[in-house]
Design a protein around this motif. Structure first.
Motif, PDB file in Angstrom:
ATOM      1  N   PHE A  16       0.829  -1.204   0.000  1.00 29.18           N
ATOM      2  CA  PHE A  16       0.000   0.000   0.000  1.00 29.18           C
ATOM      3  C   PHE A  16       0.864   1.256   0.000  1.00 29.18           C
ATOM      4  O   PHE A  16       0.572   2.229  -0.707  1.00 29.18           O
ATOM      5  CB  PHE A  16      -0.916  -0.008   1.227  1.00 29.18           C
ATOM      6  CG  PHE A  16      -1.731   1.236   1.398  1.00 29.18           C
ATOM      7  CD1 PHE A  16      -2.867   1.457   0.637  1.00 29.18           C
ATOM      8  CD2 PHE A  16      -1.344   2.215   2.321  1.00 29.18           C
ATOM      9  CE1 PHE A  16      -3.609   2.620   0.785  1.00 29.18           C
ATOM     10  CE2 PHE A  16      -2.079   3.377   2.475  1.00 29.18           C
ATOM     11  CZ  PHE A  16      -3.217   3.573   1.701  1.00 29.18           C
ATOM     12  N   GLN A  17       1.940   1.246   0.786  1.00 31.90           N
ATOM     13  CA  GLN A  17       2.806   2.417   0.821  1.00 31.90           C
ATOM     14  C   GLN A  17       3.518   2.622  -0.507  1.00 31.90           C
ATOM     15  O   GLN A  17       3.673   3.753  -0.978  1.00 31.90           O
ATOM     16  CB  GLN A  17       3.842   2.278   1.939  1.00 31.90           C
ATOM     17  CG  GLN A  17       4.623   3.568   2.158  1.00 31.90           C
ATOM     18  CD  GLN A  17       5.861   3.348   2.978  1.00 31.90           C
ATOM     19  OE1 GLN A  17       6.568   2.370   2.766  1.00 31.90           O
ATOM     20  NE2 GLN A  17       6.137   4.252   3.893  1.00 31.90           N
ATOM     21  N   GLU A  18       3.954   1.522  -1.142  1.00 32.08           N
ATOM     22  CA  GLU A  18       4.592   1.643  -2.456  1.00 32.08           C
ATOM     23  C   GLU A  18       3.642   2.296  -3.456  1.00 32.08           C
ATOM     24  O   GLU A  18       4.029   3.209  -4.196  1.00 32.08           O
ATOM     25  CB  GLU A  18       5.027   0.259  -2.953  1.00 32.08           C
ATOM     26  CG  GLU A  18       6.199  -0.341  -2.202  1.00 32.08           C
ATOM     27  CD  GLU A  18       7.504   0.329  -2.569  1.00 32.08           C
ATOM     28  OE1 GLU A  18       7.543   1.055  -3.592  1.00 32.08           O
ATOM     29  OE2 GLU A  18       8.484   0.141  -1.833  1.00 32.08           O
ATOM     30  N   ARG A  19       2.406   1.842  -3.464  1.00 32.37           N
ATOM     31  CA  ARG A  19       1.432   2.416  -4.395  1.00 32.37           C
ATOM     32  C   ARG A  19       1.124   3.875  -4.046  1.00 32.37           C
ATOM     33  O   ARG A  19       0.976   4.719  -4.946  1.00 32.37           O
ATOM     34  CB  ARG A  19       0.157   1.588  -4.367  1.00 32.37           C
ATOM     35  CG  ARG A  19       0.341   0.175  -4.946  1.00 32.37           C
ATOM     36  CD  ARG A  19      -0.928  -0.636  -4.800  1.00 32.37           C
ATOM     37  NE  ARG A  19      -0.765  -1.970  -5.382  1.00 32.37           N
ATOM     38  CZ  ARG A  19      -1.686  -2.936  -5.300  1.00 32.37           C
ATOM     39  NH1 ARG A  19      -2.824  -2.716  -4.638  1.00 32.37           N
ATOM     40  NH2 ARG A  19      -1.456  -4.108  -5.860  1.00 32.37           N
ATOM     41  N   ALA A  20       1.019   4.163  -2.748  1.00 37.64           N
ATOM     42  CA  ALA A  20       0.745   5.540  -2.344  1.00 37.64           C
ATOM     43  C   ALA A  20       1.890   6.472  -2.734  1.00 37.64           C
ATOM     44  O   ALA A  20       1.666   7.602  -3.191  1.00 37.64           O
ATOM     45  CB  ALA A  20       0.498   5.608  -0.843  1.00 37.64           C
ATOM     46  N   LEU A  21       3.133   5.993  -2.566  1.00 34.77           N
ATOM     47  CA  LEU A  21       4.270   6.819  -2.956  1.00 34.77           C
ATOM     48  C   LEU A  21       4.311   7.034  -4.463  1.00 34.77           C
ATOM     49  O   LEU A  21       4.633   8.131  -4.944  1.00 34.77           O
ATOM     50  CB  LEU A  21       5.576   6.159  -2.482  1.00 34.77           C
ATOM     51  CG  LEU A  21       5.790   6.108  -0.970  1.00 34.77           C
ATOM     52  CD1 LEU A  21       7.060   5.344  -0.649  1.00 34.77           C
ATOM     53  CD2 LEU A  21       5.859   7.502  -0.386  1.00 34.77           C
ATOM     54  N   MET A  22       3.984   5.993  -5.214  1.00 29.54           N
ATOM     55  CA  MET A  22       3.968   6.137  -6.670  1.00 29.54           C
ATOM     56  C   MET A  22       2.908   7.163  -7.088  1.00 29.54           C
ATOM     57  O   MET A  22       3.152   8.022  -7.953  1.00 29.54           O
ATOM     58  CB  MET A  22       3.699   4.784  -7.323  1.00 29.54           C
ATOM     59  CG  MET A  22       3.819   4.784  -8.835  1.00 29.54           C
ATOM     60  SD  MET A  22       3.562   3.120  -9.519  1.00 29.54           S
ATOM     61  CE  MET A  22       4.912   2.243  -8.717  1.00 29.54           C
ATOM     62  N   ARG A  23       1.732   7.080  -6.461  1.00 21.45           N
ATOM     63  CA  ARG A  23       0.689   8.054  -6.781  1.00 21.45           C
ATOM     64  C   ARG A  23       1.114   9.465  -6.384  1.00 21.45           C
ATOM     65  O   ARG A  23       0.843  10.433  -7.105  1.00 21.45           O
ATOM     66  CB  ARG A  23      -0.616   7.685  -6.078  1.00 21.45           C
ATOM     67  CG  ARG A  23      -1.324   6.474  -6.671  1.00 21.45           C
ATOM     68  CD  ARG A  23      -2.751   6.394  -6.160  1.00 21.45           C
ATOM     69  NE  ARG A  23      -2.798   6.262  -4.717  1.00 21.45           N
ATOM     70  CZ  ARG A  23      -2.819   5.102  -4.068  1.00 21.45           C
ATOM     71  NH1 ARG A  23      -2.796   3.960  -4.756  1.00 21.45           N
ATOM     72  NH2 ARG A  23      -2.863   5.056  -2.753  1.00 21.45           N
TER      73      ARG A  23
ATOM     74  N   ALA B 285       7.111  17.728  -1.397  1.00 21.07           N
ATOM     75  CA  ALA B 285       6.386  16.528  -1.827  1.00 21.07           C
ATOM     76  C   ALA B 285       7.348  15.473  -2.329  1.00 21.07           C
ATOM     77  O   ALA B 285       7.185  14.275  -2.061  1.00 21.07           O
ATOM     78  CB  ALA B 285       5.379  16.888  -2.911  1.00 21.07           C
ATOM     79  N   ARG B 286       8.405  15.882  -3.059  1.00 18.57           N
ATOM     80  CA  ARG B 286       9.365  14.908  -3.556  1.00 18.57           C
ATOM     81  C   ARG B 286      10.115  14.245  -2.415  1.00 18.57           C
ATOM     82  O   ARG B 286      10.349  13.038  -2.428  1.00 18.57           O
ATOM     83  CB  ARG B 286      10.350  15.585  -4.507  1.00 18.57           C
ATOM     84  CG  ARG B 286       9.756  15.921  -5.874  1.00 18.57           C
ATOM     85  CD  ARG B 286      10.847  16.307  -6.841  1.00 18.57           C
ATOM     86  NE  ARG B 286      11.523  17.544  -6.440  1.00 18.57           N
ATOM     87  CZ  ARG B 286      11.148  18.756  -6.806  1.00 18.57           C
ATOM     88  NH1 ARG B 286      10.079  18.905  -7.588  1.00 18.57           N
ATOM     89  NH2 ARG B 286      11.811  19.826  -6.412  1.00 18.57           N
ATOM     90  N   VAL B 287      10.498  15.016  -1.424  1.00 17.31           N
ATOM     91  CA  VAL B 287      11.218  14.437  -0.288  1.00 17.31           C
ATOM     92  C   VAL B 287      10.312  13.536   0.529  1.00 17.31           C
ATOM     93  O   VAL B 287      10.689  12.446   0.964  1.00 17.31           O
ATOM     94  CB  VAL B 287      11.811  15.548   0.592  1.00 17.31           C
ATOM     95  CG1 VAL B 287      12.500  14.957   1.809  1.00 17.31           C
ATOM     96  CG2 VAL B 287      12.799  16.378  -0.214  1.00 17.31           C
ATOM     97  N   ALA B 288       9.064  13.968   0.758  1.00 25.79           N
ATOM     98  CA  ALA B 288       8.131  13.140   1.535  1.00 25.79           C
ATOM     99  C   ALA B 288       7.827  11.853   0.807  1.00 25.79           C
ATOM    100  O   ALA B 288       7.662  10.788   1.418  1.00 25.79           O
ATOM    101  CB  ALA B 288       6.848  13.915   1.799  1.00 25.79           C
ATOM    102  N   ALA B 289       7.763  11.885  -0.519  1.00 23.75           N
ATOM    103  CA  ALA B 289       7.474  10.675  -1.284  1.00 23.75           C
ATOM    104  C   ALA B 289       8.606   9.676  -1.206  1.00 23.75           C
ATOM    105  O   ALA B 289       8.412   8.480  -1.445  1.00 23.75           O
ATOM    106  CB  ALA B 289       7.203  11.028  -2.748  1.00 23.75           C
TER     107      ALA B 289
END
Length: 439
Positions: A223-230, A285-289
């Motif tokens: 779920f986190q991988e998908r959330a980061l990709m989004r 946003a880039r750093v948080a992702a």
């Protein structure tokens, strides 16, 4: 340790219970033996014609013939001197006066001839004297010091036995707990592999008690991988979606500059402010992702060398001397992209304001950048921390430092501004040292 403590408590209570049981059984056995001896003596006692007492035969125990031997007997009749064992020597036992009628044996505590405590049995009997019956008491007593010796021998066997039992039970409990927690130790190693980036998900080879937890962790990781990709895709879409309208606003402002210079200046100023806010939000946003479960790190020295090499080729940078001293062992707790953006803003800012020299080094667990420019006041430093521009004469001044501060905070660090010994600004980016994990 808690299980071992509970085992020790249980064995301690069991030991106390066993000692109490031993004392009660020992006392009951002593009373039984003494009563048996009292019955034997009662059968051996006779009354002579003159009313004196005699004993046909004594119990065959050497303690009865040894002065203060620890085992004593005594027969009492009203008006007649007491018969007693040789072990009493010249002493007598303080027993109740004989009364008429026979009765059951009574257990008593008496004082021995040497002052010790005696466990005694007193039995009332009726002796035949002619045609009459004469009341008498038969007393048999045992020194409790003999019982204490038996108790000490028992404790000498009980305590080592309980200690050995505690060792066995504690060892068995340790092995049981270690075996029961073995899947969790394996899970910890697998999670470490996920943090280090050597594994993307947890394996499915755990016992049925632990497997549901592993499945939930895998779902969270996915779920986190998908959330980061989004989040990355949305950040990119927002960048493309906002930069074009802002560019159009800037072009419109320049088009009406001749006709409405006041309106053109206001539009351009607002467009630039919006652009700065968009840039800052996208940087965060880039750093948080990038903050996923995998622990990332990158060496600082190559990034600094690459950035300095690029800045040296910019127009007007040939007069600036770069003094770089970054050990190869210093690592930044983030990915290379975040470090490049963080240091790029700071080094570019130092290049713009430096007169002749820029120093890049380390201090503890952090990076230090200094220049010999005009520096900043305390008020200006506080304003930069809130994202305000320091000076409008040079593009990007101040706002790049604010973006770098945001990136440092997102990766668990901090950015501080102060006066440099060179006369200009000193920027320190420090981060916490990761604590070593237990094996």
């Amino acid at each position: 340790m808690a299980a071992a403590a509970l085992v020790a408590l249980a064995l301690g209570l069991a030991g106390i219970g066993l000692v109490v049981i031993f004392d009660r059984v020992s006392d009951a056995r002593t009373v039984e033996d003494l009563d048996r001896m009292a019955k034997f003596l009662a059968g051996q006692v006779a009354v002579a014609q003159d009313g004196t007492l005699s004993v046909a035969s004594e119990p065959p125990d050497p303690r009865l013939t040894t002065p203060y031997g620890g085992l004593y007997w005594q027969v009492d009749k009203v008006g007649t001197a007491s018969l007693r064992s040789r072990s009493l020597w010249d002493r007598t036992l303080d027993v109740p006066v004989p009364v008429a009628g026979a009765g059951p044996a009574e257990a008593r505590e008496l004082t021995g001839p040497d002052g010790g405590r005696l466990a005694a049995v007193v039995r009332r009997v009726q002796l035949v004297h002619g045609r009459t019956e004469v009341p008498a008491t038969v007393t048999v007593a045992l020194d409790r010091r003999a019982l204490a010796g038996s108790r000490a021998s028992y404790l000498g066997l009980l305590v080592p036995s309980l200690l050995a039992l505690f060792t066995v039970l504690a060892g068995a409990m340790f092995l049981f707990v270690r075996r029961a927690l073995a899947p969790l130790r394996v899970l910890r190693e697998d999670l470490r592999a996920v943090h280090d980036g050597r594994r993307t998900t947890l394996p499915r080879h755990f016992p049925e008690e632990v497997q549901p937890l592993v499945d939930d962790l895998n779902r969270l990781i996915l779920f986190q991988e998908r959330a980061l990709m989004r989040a990355r895709m949305q950040a990119g879409d927002m960048a493309h979606g906002l930069k074009t309208p802002l560019a159009v606003l800037g072009a419109l402002a320049r088009r009406v500059a001749d006709e409405r210079p006041d309106l053109s200046g206001e539009i351009e100023e607002q467009a630039l402010a919006m652009g700065r806010q968009v840039e800052r939000s996208l940087a965060r946003a880039r750093v948080a992702a990038a903050g996923d479960l995998r622990r990332r790190s990158c060496p600082v020295a190559p990034v600094v060398a690459r950035l300095v090499s690029a800045l040296r080729r910019l127009p007007g940078a040939e007069d600036v001397h770069w003094d770089v001293s970054v050990p190869p062992t210093v690592a930044y707790p983030g990915d290379e992209g975040a470090l490049t953006e963080l240091l790029g803003n700071l080094l570019d800012n130092a290049r713009k304001w430096a007169r002749r020299r820029v120093m890049v080094g380390t201090s503890g667990n952090g990076i230090v950048i200094e220049d010999d420019g005009p520096g900043m006041s305390e008020e200006a430093m506080a304003g930069v921390g809130r994202g305000r521009r320091w000076d409008e004469t040079k593009p990007g001044t101040g706002f790049g430092i604010a973006i770098s501060s945001d990136i440092a905070e997102e990766t668990g660090g901090a950015l501080t501004l102060s006066r440099s010994v060179l006369g200009g600004l000193m920027v320190v980016v420090a981060w916490d040292v990761p604590q070593p994990r237990e094996p």
